[in-house]
Enzyme design. Structure first.
Site, short mmCIF file in Angstrom:
data_model
loop_
_atom_site.label_atom_id
_atom_site.label_comp_id
_atom_site.label_asym_id
_atom_site.label_seq_id
_atom_site.Cartn_x
_atom_site.Cartn_y
_atom_site.Cartn_z
N SER A 76 0.82 -1.63 -0.07
CA SER A 76 0.00 -0.13 0.53
C SER A 76 0.63 1.40 -0.19
CB SER A 76 -0.88 -0.15 1.49
OG SER A 76 -2.03 1.04 1.35
N GLU A 106 -9.17 -3.62 -6.34
CA GLU A 106 -8.82 -2.87 -5.91
C GLU A 106 -8.98 -1.07 -6.19
OE1 GLU A 106 -5.48 -3.07 -2.96
OE2 GLU A 106 -4.94 -5.14 -4.45
N HIS A 122 -7.49 -5.92 -0.27
CA HIS A 122 -6.10 -4.41 -0.72
C HIS A 122 -5.52 -5.41 0.41
CE1 HIS A 122 -3.97 -1.26 -0.59
NE2 HIS A 122 -3.84 -0.79 0.49
#
Length: 339
Positions: free
Chosen positions: A178, A278, A308
């Site tokens: 991320s 996502e 995610h």
């Protein structure tokens, strides 16, 4: 896209430059476990982020999130120890039986505002096992006290620490999930500016690569993502801009740059993993395209209907498969030293 004759699962993504291509691997199917996880996140984390995005400037107790990681311990047999970098802590993680010929410098996710060593301890211990090497997990400085550029500096300091500890660049792999994926790319780009050699490779899971929310909001995944509501993306960008503006007034740092807009030439091989629905899927796809245009070896792995950073859920079969792919990538870019 067209499949190769040697491997029908491996397709080629055509970029805006007809001479440049990025490898893409589509992993089909979604297990029952992954579907249950998606629904759970949709009704728990997503509503919370919707509320946060409406009032991101409030003093949310984000530091508490890291302590939730104590509920998800490292895998059995893992050893760990703390080290101090110039401006932050880091943690050595080594799975039982892991080798010493390669090391991962890991930057955790959390939208630059939360998570840390504890939340990612199980993930980093599993990464250590799959890559057969140690992991240096960096507890970098976060917003709103610090701009994102300070997190990049902490990553560079961690890289120096590894070099000073005797690791060669060809033994070091940068990784992150991320926001940590953003940092993995930005740290590698920053190494060039301070005259340090590039690592052996970069792997990222569901990486944020573009702080401009425009592409993400225009994509159909803006309404499909199980974790991020559409209002969370511009809220994060606005928060980063406010922090940067405050620091600029103090005369310390300039504005932020996204990895997709950087000079990517000369980067080492890259592996990007992302779920097909996502919010950050457009970021992953664009980064793969920009890397290909820059002549960088890159493989984009797209896992159908995965959430995610699904790799963190080790009860999900696709997560185990993805980590095996990361281990294979690590062994390819940083092979064992012959004794």
């Amino acid at each position: 896209m067209e499949a190769t004759a040697m491997n029908p699962a491996l397709t080629v993504v055509k970029t805006t430059d007809p001479a440049a291509t990025a490898r893409r691997r589509d992993i089909r199917g979604a297990s029952l476990q992954s579907q249950i996880l998606s629904k759970y996140l949709q009704f728990t984390v997503r509503p919370f982020l919707t509320i946060w995005a409406q009032t991101p400037s409030l003093p949310w107790p984000m530091g508490v999130v890291d302590y939730a990681g104590l509920l998800v311990p490292q895998i059995s047999g893992t050893t760990r120890s703390r080290v101090m970098l110039a401006e932050c802590e880091a943690e050595w993680i080594r799975a039982e039986g892991a080798g010493t010929d390669r090391v991962v410098l890991y930057m955790h996710g959390g939208a630059f505002v939360c998570c840390g060593l504890r939340t990612h301890r199980r993930m980093t211990s599993r990464v250590s096992k799959c890559v057969d090497g140690s992991v240096l997990s960096v507890n970098y400085r976060m917003m709103p006290r610090n701009p994102i550029s300070h997190a990049v500096e902490d990553g560079v300091d961690a890289y120096r620490f590894l070099l000073d500890s005797g690791y060669r660049p060809e033994q070091i792999i940068l990784g992150g999930d991320s926001a940590g994926g953003y940092l993995a790319f930005m740290v590698t780009l920053a190494l060039r500016t301070v005259g340090l050699p590039a690592p052996a490779g970069i792997f990222t899971m569901s990486p944020l690569t573009d702080m401009d929310p425009t592409r993400k909001l225009a994509h159909e995944n803006a309404s499909k993502c199980s974790v991020f509501p559409s209002n969370a993306v511009p809220a994060l960008t606005a928060l980063a801009d406010r922090v940067d503006a405050r620091i600029v007034v103090e005369g310390e740092q300039g504005p932020r740059v996204s990895p997709v807009d950087g000079d990517l030439t000369g980067l080492p091989p890259v592996l990007i993993q992302v779920g097909s629905t996502e919010m950050v899927y457009p970021d992953a796809e664009l980064m793969a395209q920009r890397l290909a245009i820059a002549g960088v070896e890159c493989e984009l792995q797209v896992y159908e209907n995965q959430v995610h950073v699904f790799q963190a859920a080790d009860f999900v079969p696709e997560a185990r498969r993805a980590l095996r792919a990361i281990g294979e990538f690590a062994r390819n870019v940083s092979p064992r030293t012959e004794s």
